[in-house]
Design a protein around this motif. Sequence first.
Motif, PDB file in Angstrom:
ATOM      1  N   ASP A  87      10.298 -38.527  13.746  1.00  0.00           N
ATOM      2  CA  ASP A  87      11.442 -37.635  13.934  1.00  0.00           C
ATOM      3  C   ASP A  87      12.467 -38.234  14.904  1.00  0.00           C
ATOM      4  O   ASP A  87      12.111 -38.771  15.950  1.00  0.00           O
ATOM      5  CB  ASP A  87      10.969 -36.292  14.473  1.00  0.00           C
ATOM      6  N   LEU A 116      11.370 -40.390   8.631  1.00  0.00           N
ATOM      7  CA  LEU A 116      10.433 -39.452   8.010  1.00  0.00           C
ATOM      8  C   LEU A 116      10.818 -37.989   8.198  1.00  0.00           C
ATOM      9  O   LEU A 116       9.962 -37.124   8.282  1.00  0.00           O
ATOM     10  CB  LEU A 116       9.028 -39.713   8.573  1.00  0.00           C
ATOM     11  N   GLY A 117      12.116 -37.708   8.250  1.00  0.00           N
ATOM     12  CA  GLY A 117      12.574 -36.326   8.327  1.00  0.00           C
ATOM     13  C   GLY A 117      12.849 -35.860   9.737  1.00  0.00           C
ATOM     14  O   GLY A 117      12.513 -36.513  10.725  1.00  0.00           O
ATOM     15  N   ASP A 118      13.467 -34.682   9.836  1.00  0.00           N
ATOM     16  CA  ASP A 118      13.938 -34.119  11.108  1.00  0.00           C
ATOM     17  C   ASP A 118      14.910 -35.079  11.782  1.00  0.00           C
ATOM     18  O   ASP A 118      14.708 -35.544  12.914  1.00  0.00           O
ATOM     19  CB  ASP A 118      12.777 -33.747  12.030  1.00  0.00           C
ATOM     20  N   GLY A 153      13.132 -33.200   6.414  1.00  0.00           N
ATOM     21  CA  GLY A 153      12.146 -32.518   7.231  1.00  0.00           C
ATOM     22  C   GLY A 153      12.464 -31.032   7.310  1.00  0.00           C
ATOM     23  O   GLY A 153      13.489 -30.574   6.788  1.00  0.00           O
ATOM     24  N   HIS A 177       7.264 -35.992   5.269  1.00  0.00           N
ATOM     25  CA  HIS A 177       7.491 -35.475   6.612  1.00  0.00           C
ATOM     26  C   HIS A 177       6.232 -34.866   7.220  1.00  0.00           C
ATOM     27  O   HIS A 177       5.775 -35.295   8.281  1.00  0.00           O
ATOM     28  CB  HIS A 177       8.608 -34.431   6.602  1.00  0.00           C
ATOM     29  N   HIS A 191       3.788 -40.222   8.151  1.00  0.00           N
ATOM     30  CA  HIS A 191       4.258 -38.870   8.436  1.00  0.00           C
ATOM     31  C   HIS A 191       4.996 -38.804   9.772  1.00  0.00           C
ATOM     32  O   HIS A 191       4.723 -39.579  10.693  1.00  0.00           O
ATOM     33  CB  HIS A 191       3.079 -37.888   8.559  1.00  0.00           C
ATOM     34  N   HIS A 202       6.776 -35.157  12.019  1.00  0.00           N
ATOM     35  CA  HIS A 202       6.525 -33.719  12.169  1.00  0.00           C
ATOM     36  C   HIS A 202       5.605 -33.352  13.324  1.00  0.00           C
ATOM     37  O   HIS A 202       5.934 -32.484  14.131  1.00  0.00           O
ATOM     38  CB  HIS A 202       5.975 -33.138  10.869  1.00  0.00           C
ATOM     39  N   ASP A 213       5.422 -39.458  14.830  1.00  0.00           N
ATOM     40  CA  ASP A 213       6.367 -38.772  15.721  1.00  0.00           C
ATOM     41  C   ASP A 213       5.809 -38.763  17.134  1.00  0.00           C
ATOM     42  O   ASP A 213       5.025 -37.890  17.508  1.00  0.00           O
ATOM     43  CB  ASP A 213       6.636 -37.344  15.248  1.00  0.00           C
TER      44      ASP A 213
END
Length: 234
Positions: free
Chosen positions: A21, A48-50, A75, A138, A185, A187, A203
């Motif tokens: 993130d 990977l999102g966010d 995310g 995510h 991943h 998150h 993250d």
Amino acid sequence: MQYRYVHHGRNLRGTDYAVGDIHGCFSALQRALDAIGFDPACDRLFALGDLVNRGPESGQVLDWLDKPWFHALCGNHDFMVWRDAEEDPYPHVDHRQHGGEWLGLLPANQRRLIGQRLRTLPVAAEVDTAAGPVGLLHAECPFDDWQHMREGALSQQDLHTCLWARTRFRTHDATLIQNIRAVAHGHMTIAQARKLGNRFYLDTGGWMPGHGHFTFLNLATLEWIVRDGAPALA
């Protein structure tokens, strides 16, 4: 929400990295990339999102999404932002209470552009490497076989799992996800990167100045690299 899956061919010129993130801390991310010798002429970064919320630079997200070497997933924070930007806020969580106040301070046309762009982000992806494909997601894979992710017949509950779930990590589930070499991943914010089965959790709070750091996963070797994105002291 519609499911979108993207396949990336093998990088024959440079190195592919995944990172957890970012949460609107793009300057810190750039410093960490500089520290690992990232070369935008040949390397690729998979986020990977966010991408947004919490950090002070969320409004720069479109600039980063325009970079040809930067590839991102959706995310749960990105999902909440595009829902809000399209005036259909997610009813179960108010993202403004989780670092999302920045969105309301932008002009309406900029909010719409950000919402439209975040809405197009894939939920999942895979990247070819010499040793086999690596999956990107995510939060959590709803299946024990990655082939289901490729086929794309996901229910709304499956999509919720992809964006929000933490059960596999919290229960120390080391189940191998079949038909994929590894899955990376974000998150789940943790002090140090962790591997469970063939899943890598990355993250490590690079978006928390003075408390976390960015962890990059080399997708070819599956080795992780830790770099602090804090400014160097004068």
